[in-house]
Design a protein around this motif. Structure first.
Motif, PDB file in Angstrom:
ATOM      1  N   SER A 195      10.503 -74.445  27.260  1.00  0.00           N
ATOM      2  CA  SER A 195      11.616 -73.501  27.451  1.00  0.00           C
ATOM      3  C   SER A 195      11.663 -72.433  26.371  1.00  0.00           C
ATOM      4  CB  SER A 195      12.950 -74.245  27.497  1.00  0.00           C
ATOM      5  OG  SER A 195      12.994 -75.121  28.581  1.00  0.00           O
ATOM      6  N   VAL A 196      11.696 -72.845  25.119  1.00  0.00           N
ATOM      7  CA  VAL A 196      11.805 -71.878  24.025  1.00  0.00           C
ATOM      8  C   VAL A 196      10.535 -71.036  23.943  1.00  0.00           C
ATOM      9  CG1 VAL A 196      12.060 -71.595  21.529  1.00  0.00           C
ATOM     10  CG2 VAL A 196      13.478 -73.264  22.744  1.00  0.00           C
ATOM     11  N   ALA A 197       9.379 -71.662  24.092  1.00  0.00           N
ATOM     12  CA  ALA A 197       8.116 -70.920  24.037  1.00  0.00           C
ATOM     13  C   ALA A 197       8.067 -69.834  25.115  1.00  0.00           C
ATOM     14  CB  ALA A 197       6.939 -71.883  24.197  1.00  0.00           C
ATOM     15  N   ALA A 219      10.702 -68.483  26.660  1.00  0.00           N
ATOM     16  CA  ALA A 219      11.783 -67.521  26.425  1.00  0.00           C
ATOM     17  C   ALA A 219      11.393 -66.473  25.389  1.00  0.00           C
ATOM     18  CB  ALA A 219      13.049 -68.248  25.990  1.00  0.00           C
ATOM     19  N   ILE A 220      10.683 -66.908  24.345  1.00  0.00           N
ATOM     20  CA  ILE A 220      10.329 -65.967  23.274  1.00  0.00           C
ATOM     21  C   ILE A 220       8.864 -65.519  23.385  1.00  0.00           C
ATOM     22  CG2 ILE A 220      12.101 -66.876  21.729  1.00  0.00           C
ATOM     23  CD1 ILE A 220       9.886 -68.328  20.188  1.00  0.00           C
ATOM     24  N   MET A 221       8.218 -65.906  24.487  1.00  0.00           N
ATOM     25  CA  MET A 221       6.834 -65.511  24.769  1.00  0.00           C
ATOM     26  C   MET A 221       5.888 -65.941  23.644  1.00  0.00           C
ATOM     27  SD  MET A 221       7.273 -64.163  27.716  1.00  0.00           S
ATOM     28  CE  MET A 221       5.840 -63.224  28.130  1.00  0.00           C
ATOM     29  N   SER A 222       5.931 -67.226  23.333  1.00  0.00           N
ATOM     30  CA  SER A 222       5.130 -67.763  22.238  1.00  0.00           C
ATOM     31  C   SER A 222       4.121 -68.787  22.749  1.00  0.00           C
ATOM     32  CB  SER A 222       6.054 -68.432  21.211  1.00  0.00           C
ATOM     33  OG  SER A 222       5.300 -69.162  20.272  1.00  0.00           O
ATOM     34  N   MET A 223       2.933 -68.756  22.200  1.00  0.00           N
ATOM     35  CA  MET A 223       1.922 -69.771  22.471  1.00  0.00           C
ATOM     36  C   MET A 223       1.692 -70.625  21.227  1.00  0.00           C
ATOM     37  SD  MET A 223       0.995 -69.579  25.615  1.00  0.00           S
ATOM     38  CE  MET A 223      -0.553 -70.444  25.675  1.00  0.00           C
ATOM     39  N   ASP A 224       2.652 -70.622  20.332  1.00  0.00           N
ATOM     40  CA  ASP A 224       2.564 -71.385  19.092  1.00  0.00           C
ATOM     41  C   ASP A 224       3.061 -72.811  19.341  1.00  0.00           C
ATOM     42  OD1 ASP A 224       2.854 -72.460  16.474  1.00  0.00           O
ATOM     43  OD2 ASP A 224       3.194 -70.441  15.683  1.00  0.00           O
ATOM     44  N   LYS A 225       2.306 -73.798  18.862  1.00  0.00           N
ATOM     45  CA  LYS A 225       2.681 -75.205  19.058  1.00  0.00           C
ATOM     46  C   LYS A 225       4.065 -75.527  18.509  1.00  0.00           C
ATOM     47  CE  LYS A 225      -1.875 -77.278  19.286  1.00  0.00           C
ATOM     48  NZ  LYS A 225      -2.790 -78.286  18.769  1.00  0.00           N
ATOM     49  N   LYS A 226       4.494 -74.805  17.480  1.00  0.00           N
ATOM     50  CA  LYS A 226       5.803 -75.106  16.884  1.00  0.00           C
ATOM     51  C   LYS A 226       6.967 -74.770  17.817  1.00  0.00           C
ATOM     52  CE  LYS A 226       6.528 -70.762  14.330  1.00  0.00           C
ATOM     53  NZ  LYS A 226       7.535 -70.219  15.204  1.00  0.00           N
ATOM     54  N   ASP A 227       6.703 -73.965  18.865  1.00  0.00           N
ATOM     55  CA  ASP A 227       7.754 -73.589  19.806  1.00  0.00           C
ATOM     56  C   ASP A 227       7.782 -74.474  21.049  1.00  0.00           C
ATOM     57  OD1 ASP A 227       8.807 -71.476  18.261  1.00  0.00           O
ATOM     58  OD2 ASP A 227       7.103 -70.232  18.850  1.00  0.00           O
ATOM     59  N   VAL A 228       6.942 -75.500  21.080  1.00  0.00           N
ATOM     60  CA  VAL A 228       6.904 -76.449  22.190  1.00  0.00           C
ATOM     61  C   VAL A 228       7.785 -77.645  21.853  1.00  0.00           C
ATOM     62  CG1 VAL A 228       5.390 -77.932  23.546  1.00  0.00           C
ATOM     63  CG2 VAL A 228       4.590 -75.698  22.797  1.00  0.00           C
ATOM     64  N   ASN A 229       8.498 -78.143  22.848  1.00  0.00           N
ATOM     65  CA  ASN A 229       9.402 -79.291  22.704  1.00  0.00           C
ATOM     66  C   ASN A 229      10.582 -79.009  21.776  1.00  0.00           C
ATOM     67  OD1 ASN A 229       8.596 -81.147  24.554  1.00  0.00           O
ATOM     68  ND2 ASN A 229       7.659 -82.545  23.107  1.00  0.00           N
ATOM     69  N   ARG A 230      10.904 -77.752  21.570  1.00  0.00           N
ATOM     70  CA  ARG A 230      12.106 -77.415  20.797  1.00  0.00           C
ATOM     71  C   ARG A 230      13.327 -77.643  21.692  1.00  0.00           C
ATOM     72  NH1 ARG A 230      11.436 -71.567  18.157  1.00  0.00           N
ATOM     73  NH2 ARG A 230      13.686 -71.829  18.101  1.00  0.00           N
ATOM     74  N   THR A 231      14.383 -78.150  21.092  1.00  0.00           N
ATOM     75  CA  THR A 231      15.600 -78.417  21.870  1.00  0.00           C
ATOM     76  C   THR A 231      16.770 -77.551  21.422  1.00  0.00           C
ATOM     77  OG1 THR A 231      16.164 -80.255  20.415  1.00  0.00           O
ATOM     78  CG2 THR A 231      14.939 -80.787  22.428  1.00  0.00           C
ATOM     79  N   ASP A 232      16.474 -76.480  20.721  1.00  0.00           N
ATOM     80  CA  ASP A 232      17.548 -75.583  20.270  1.00  0.00           C
ATOM     81  C   ASP A 232      17.727 -74.434  21.262  1.00  0.00           C
ATOM     82  OD1 ASP A 232      15.040 -74.575  19.593  1.00  0.00           O
ATOM     83  OD2 ASP A 232      15.759 -73.556  17.797  1.00  0.00           O
ATOM     84  N   TRP A 233      17.856 -74.816  22.550  1.00  0.00           N
ATOM     85  CA  TRP A 233      17.981 -73.833  23.625  1.00  0.00           C
ATOM     86  C   TRP A 233      19.207 -72.944  23.443  1.00  0.00           C
ATOM     87  CZ3 TRP A 233      17.743 -79.176  25.312  1.00  0.00           C
ATOM     88  CH2 TRP A 233      16.444 -79.603  25.598  1.00  0.00           C
ATOM     89  N   THR A 247      20.273 -71.489  20.949  1.00  0.00           N
ATOM     90  CA  THR A 247      20.097 -70.404  19.973  1.00  0.00           C
ATOM     91  C   THR A 247      19.386 -69.189  20.583  1.00  0.00           C
ATOM     92  OG1 THR A 247      17.959 -71.234  19.187  1.00  0.00           O
ATOM     93  CG2 THR A 247      19.954 -72.067  18.071  1.00  0.00           C
ATOM     94  N   LEU A 248      18.973 -69.288  21.846  1.00  0.00           N
ATOM     95  CA  LEU A 248      18.251 -68.190  22.482  1.00  0.00           C
ATOM     96  C   LEU A 248      19.185 -67.020  22.771  1.00  0.00           C
ATOM     97  CD1 LEU A 248      16.107 -70.259  24.996  1.00  0.00           C
ATOM     98  CD2 LEU A 248      15.326 -69.180  22.881  1.00  0.00           C
ATOM     99  N   SER A 249      18.672 -65.820  22.591  1.00  0.00           N
ATOM    100  CA  SER A 249      19.455 -64.613  22.865  1.00  0.00           C
ATOM    101  C   SER A 249      19.544 -64.380  24.376  1.00  0.00           C
ATOM    102  CB  SER A 249      18.794 -63.394  22.213  1.00  0.00           C
ATOM    103  OG  SER A 249      17.599 -63.076  22.901  1.00  0.00           O
ATOM    104  N   LYS A 250      20.380 -63.459  24.785  1.00  0.00           N
ATOM    105  CA  LYS A 250      20.516 -63.121  26.202  1.00  0.00           C
ATOM    106  C   LYS A 250      19.175 -62.640  26.756  1.00  0.00           C
ATOM    107  CE  LYS A 250      22.840 -60.114  29.529  1.00  0.00           C
ATOM    108  NZ  LYS A 250      21.701 -60.223  30.396  1.00  0.00           N
ATOM    109  N   GLU A 251      18.464 -61.830  26.002  1.00  0.00           N
ATOM    110  CA  GLU A 251      17.164 -61.323  26.437  1.00  0.00           C
ATOM    111  C   GLU A 251      16.160 -62.468  26.595  1.00  0.00           C
ATOM    112  OE1 GLU A 251      18.842 -59.955  23.749  1.00  0.00           O
ATOM    113  OE2 GLU A 251      19.588 -58.234  24.881  1.00  0.00           O
ATOM    114  N   ASP A 252      16.194 -63.409  25.647  1.00  0.00           N
ATOM    115  CA  ASP A 252      15.307 -64.570  25.732  1.00  0.00           C
ATOM    116  C   ASP A 252      15.626 -65.398  26.979  1.00  0.00           C
ATOM    117  OD1 ASP A 252      14.140 -63.828  23.322  1.00  0.00           O
ATOM    118  OD2 ASP A 252      15.367 -65.213  22.133  1.00  0.00           O
ATOM    119  N   LEU A 253      16.912 -65.608  27.236  1.00  0.00           N
ATOM    120  CA  LEU A 253      17.324 -66.379  28.418  1.00  0.00           C
ATOM    121  C   LEU A 253      16.927 -65.662  29.704  1.00  0.00           C
ATOM    122  CD1 LEU A 253      20.821 -67.671  27.273  1.00  0.00           C
ATOM    123  CD2 LEU A 253      18.733 -69.034  27.624  1.00  0.00           C
TER     124      LEU A 253
END
Length: 181
Positions: A123-125, A127-141, A143-149
């Motif tokens: 979800s977070v990856a 939303a923020i268009m990330s292919m970084d492993k650190k953005d996988v399995n994040r549960t801080d949904w 904190t996403l901005s309106k644009e990210d959502l």
């Protein structure tokens, strides 16, 4: 409601419910006419990414399956359980985004490019268009901005027309129910 008159004088009605579920109600005509009308509707309203390599009827069938299925039939799957669906040892490949668990077993993309999302929440990856492993399995949904959502929801609309929904992510559902009204 969309009223689509046919050459034969029969009429087909599409009704879009509040939940965004397309329900086809046919007044007169045949099942073939209804199917043809749904495909025409799907072609006109499908996600633009589905037309990039040419329109494929399988997307219409998947979209119909996902939108016609009642939400209460979705199985709740935890992040821990989702981790077992990584495609290994003959198991199917699932990933989740926006609270939904998708079966991507048939996708070559999830064996290669998007392999880091197999058995995980992206979800977070997404939303923020990330292919970084650190953005996988994040549960801080939350904190996403309106644009990210908006970006995440666009991906969800695309996936709904491409992959079968296998369930709902338990942690996402639990967090959504705790969100302030």
């Amino acid at each position: 409601t969309y009223d689509i008159p046919q050459n034969s004088g029969e009429r087909y009605l599409f009704t879009m419910s509040r939940g965004g579920r397309a329900v086809l109600r046919m007044v007169g005509g045949s099942a073939v006419g209804a199917a043809t009308t749904y495909v025409a509707y799907d072609y006109q309203t499908c996600h633009p990414m589905r037309k990039i390599h040419g329109y494929d009827l399988s997307g219409a069938l998947i979209r119909f399956h996902n939108t016609a299925r009642p939400e209460f039939t979705f199985r709740e799957i935890s992040l821990e359980e989702l981790g077992r669906f990584d495609g290994g040892s003959g198991r199917p490949t699932y990933f989740s985004s926006d609270g939904l668990v998708w079966d991507v077993s048939s996708s070559d993309n999830f064996r290669e490019t998007y392999g880091l999302w197999r058995g995980k929440d992206a979800s977070v990856a997404l939303a923020i268009m990330s292919m970084d492993k650190k953005d996988v399995n994040r549960t801080d949904w939350d904190t996403l901005s309106k644009e990210d959502l908006d970006s995440l929801h666009s991906w969800t609309m695309y996936f709904q027309e491409k992959y079968i929904i296998r369930g709902r992510l338990k942690e996402f559902r639990t967090r959504a129910n705790k969100a302030p009204q």
